[in-house]
Design an enzyme around this catalytic site. Structure first.
Site, PDB file in Angstrom:
ATOM      1  N   ASP A 109      20.444  27.597  16.547  1.00  0.00           N
ATOM      2  CA  ASP A 109      19.930  27.478  17.979  1.00  0.00           C
ATOM      3  C   ASP A 109      21.127  26.459  18.974  1.00  0.00           C
ATOM      4  O   ASP A 109      20.372  26.446  19.628  1.00  0.00           O
ATOM      5  CB  ASP A 109      18.454  27.185  18.504  1.00  0.00           C
ATOM      6  CG  ASP A 109      17.857  28.224  17.938  1.00  0.00           C
ATOM      7  OD1 ASP A 109      17.826  29.545  18.722  1.00  0.00           O
ATOM      8  OD2 ASP A 109      16.945  28.009  17.451  1.00  0.00           O
TER       9      ASP A 109
ATOM     10  N   ARG B 234      14.520  22.072  16.558  1.00  0.00           N
ATOM     11  CA  ARG B 234      15.864  21.985  17.249  1.00  0.00           C
ATOM     12  C   ARG B 234      15.980  20.350  17.676  1.00  0.00           C
ATOM     13  O   ARG B 234      17.169  20.042  18.471  1.00  0.00           O
ATOM     14  CB  ARG B 234      15.570  22.752  18.935  1.00  0.00           C
ATOM     15  CG  ARG B 234      16.058  24.888  18.538  1.00  0.00           C
ATOM     16  CD  ARG B 234      15.886  24.591  19.936  1.00  0.00           C
ATOM     17  NE  ARG B 234      17.523  24.567  20.840  1.00  0.00           N
ATOM     18  CZ  ARG B 234      18.144  24.984  21.526  1.00  0.00           C
ATOM     19  NH1 ARG B 234      17.568  25.111  22.623  1.00  0.00           N
ATOM     20  NH2 ARG B 234      19.129  24.353  21.273  1.00  0.00           N
TER      21      ARG B 234
ATOM     22  N   HIS C 102      11.940  29.422  29.223  1.00  0.00           N
ATOM     23  CA  HIS C 102      12.247  28.231  29.998  1.00  0.00           C
ATOM     24  C   HIS C 102      12.932  28.135  31.493  1.00  0.00           C
ATOM     25  O   HIS C 102      12.496  29.441  31.667  1.00  0.00           O
ATOM     26  CB  HIS C 102      13.660  27.963  29.382  1.00  0.00           C
ATOM     27  CG  HIS C 102      13.706  27.298  28.536  1.00  0.00           C
ATOM     28  ND1 HIS C 102      14.836  27.742  28.023  1.00  0.00           N
ATOM     29  CD2 HIS C 102      13.381  26.722  28.333  1.00  0.00           C
ATOM     30  CE1 HIS C 102      15.370  27.012  26.715  1.00  0.00           C
ATOM     31  NE2 HIS C 102      13.852  26.240  26.567  1.00  0.00           N
TER      32      HIS C 102
ATOM     33  N   CYS D  42      22.735  28.543  28.644  1.00  0.00           N
ATOM     34  CA  CYS D  42      21.849  28.129  27.815  1.00  0.00           C
ATOM     35  C   CYS D  42      23.082  27.793  27.398  1.00  0.00           C
ATOM     36  O   CYS D  42      23.152  26.772  26.450  1.00  0.00           O
ATOM     37  CB  CYS D  42      21.367  28.919  27.051  1.00  0.00           C
ATOM     38  SG  CYS D  42      19.761  29.690  27.907  1.00  0.00           S
TER      39      CYS D  42
ATOM     40  N   GLU E 164      22.606  23.628  26.291  1.00  0.00           N
ATOM     41  CA  GLU E 164      22.403  23.141  27.696  1.00  0.00           C
ATOM     42  C   GLU E 164      21.241  22.575  27.162  1.00  0.00           C
ATOM     43  O   GLU E 164      20.756  22.013  27.963  1.00  0.00           O
ATOM     44  CB  GLU E 164      22.106  24.094  28.570  1.00  0.00           C
ATOM     45  CG  GLU E 164      21.336  24.426  30.247  1.00  0.00           C
ATOM     46  CD  GLU E 164      21.081  25.045  30.953  1.00  0.00           C
ATOM     47  OE1 GLU E 164      22.149  24.876  32.087  1.00  0.00           O
ATOM     48  OE2 GLU E 164      20.886  25.511  30.013  1.00  0.00           O
ATOM     49  N   ASP E 165      20.605  22.948  26.158  1.00  0.00           N
ATOM     50  CA  ASP E 165      18.943  22.234  26.581  1.00  0.00           C
ATOM     51  C   ASP E 165      18.837  20.588  25.677  1.00  0.00           C
ATOM     52  O   ASP E 165      17.837  20.031  25.501  1.00  0.00           O
ATOM     53  CB  ASP E 165      17.766  23.237  25.083  1.00  0.00           C
ATOM     54  CG  ASP E 165      18.261  24.815  25.606  1.00  0.00           C
ATOM     55  OD1 ASP E 165      17.462  24.561  27.171  1.00  0.00           O
ATOM     56  OD2 ASP E 165      18.108  25.548  25.090  1.00  0.00           O
TER      57      ASP E 165
HETATM   58  N1  GLY Z   1      16.572  31.128  21.032  1.00  0.00           N
HETATM   59  C1  GLY Z   1      16.596  29.984  21.869  1.00  0.00           C
HETATM   60  C2  GLY Z   1      15.629  28.533  22.205  1.00  0.00           C
HETATM   61  O1  GLY Z   1      14.109  28.890  21.890  1.00  0.00           O
HETATM   62  O2  GLY Z   1      15.610  27.940  22.485  1.00  0.00           O
END
Ligand code: GLY
Length: 254
Positions: free
Chosen positions: A61, A86, A162, A249, A66-67
């Site tokens: 991912d 992640r 989100h 994102c 952005e996350d």
């Molecule tokens: N696939 C993006 C997320 O779940 O963070």
């Protein structure tokens, strides 16, 4: 506020194994690569200097850059993403951010926070408590923001992955809302445009310097944004939609 730069990360072949609840079929990696390249071209056409980071096969991912970071003026914050798979994405974003910011702040365990849960309207920042962002993460963000004079508003969430899955600020008081956020009292002072349920993905449209990037295939939302007076730039991100990934994102804009 005008954006001059963006950071993106090229999708890795492992993208096809990214986290998803979308049930929209398998990801076509070659198509995703092309869509990503087109997205970069769209950012560049809007005047942004785009840094394209190398793909990270270990993190499916990781193209949803952005996350893993937040940027407020001269302040860069590395987050602590809530999905275990992640978590390591934060390591390789640091050198990219340090090219632009002399020091970085961090969200640390037990706090978790995904950048997709954070929306700024300029003088105020909203953070959603989601399955990815917890109260400790939100509180740590509040401490960082207090140092630079920004107010943080915490938003309880029920349905969305989100915060910015369902609410996005354009400018001049204009807000796109869908689903659980349509009637949310927290944004009652804004000029809210409701994105219909069938087009909910397009609630994640992105204001860039007076234009708005809108995902392809959502005519009602495209027209509503045009009626607000914005130039619309349509980008096809259907392969990323299969992974719950929206337009915002895919980049850090600053
Ligand atoms: N696939 C993006 C997320 O779940 O963070």
């Amino acid at each position: 506020m005008m954006f001059t730069r963006a950071i993106v990360r090229t999708p890795a072949p492992s993208l096809v194994k990214g986290i998803s609840s979308a049930d929209l079929g398998p990801v076509d990696f070659e198509r995703a690569l092309q869509q990503h390249a087109d997205y970069v071209l769209a950012l560049e056409a809007l005047g942004l200097a785009v840094t394209v980071l190398d793909a990270e096969e270990a993190y499916p991912d990781s193209t949803f850059v952005e996350d893993v970071a937040l940027i407020f003026g001269a302040t860069g914050i590395v987050t602590n993403p809530g999905a275990l798979s992640r978590n390591g994405e934060t390591i390789s974003i640091r050198p990219a951010l340090l090219e632009h910011f002399s020091s970085l702040s961090y969200i640390s365990p037990p706090g978790t926070l995904d950048g997709g849960d954070v929306m700024s309207t300029g003088d105020c920042v909203y953070v959603g408590l989601s399955s990815r962002t917890n109260r400790s993460g939100a509180e740590q963000l509040g401490v960082h923001l207090q140092k630079i004079g920004l107010e943080l508003v915490v938003v309880e969430m029920k349905e969305m992955l989100h915060l910015k899955t369902g609410v996005n600020y354009l400018d001049q008081g204009n807000l796109l809302v869908t689903g659980e956020f349509v009637e949310a009292p927290v944004w009652k002072g804004f000029n809210r445009t409701t994105v219909v349920r069938d087009e909910a993905y397009a609630a994640n449209s992105v204001w860039i310097n007076g234009s708005v990037l809108v995902p392809a295939g959502f005519p009602q939302t495209t027209s509503a944004i045009e009626q607000l007076g914005y130039q619309v730039v349509v980008v096809d991100t259907s392969e990323f939609q299969k992974l719950d990934g929206g337009l915002s994102c895919l980049s850090l804009r600053f």
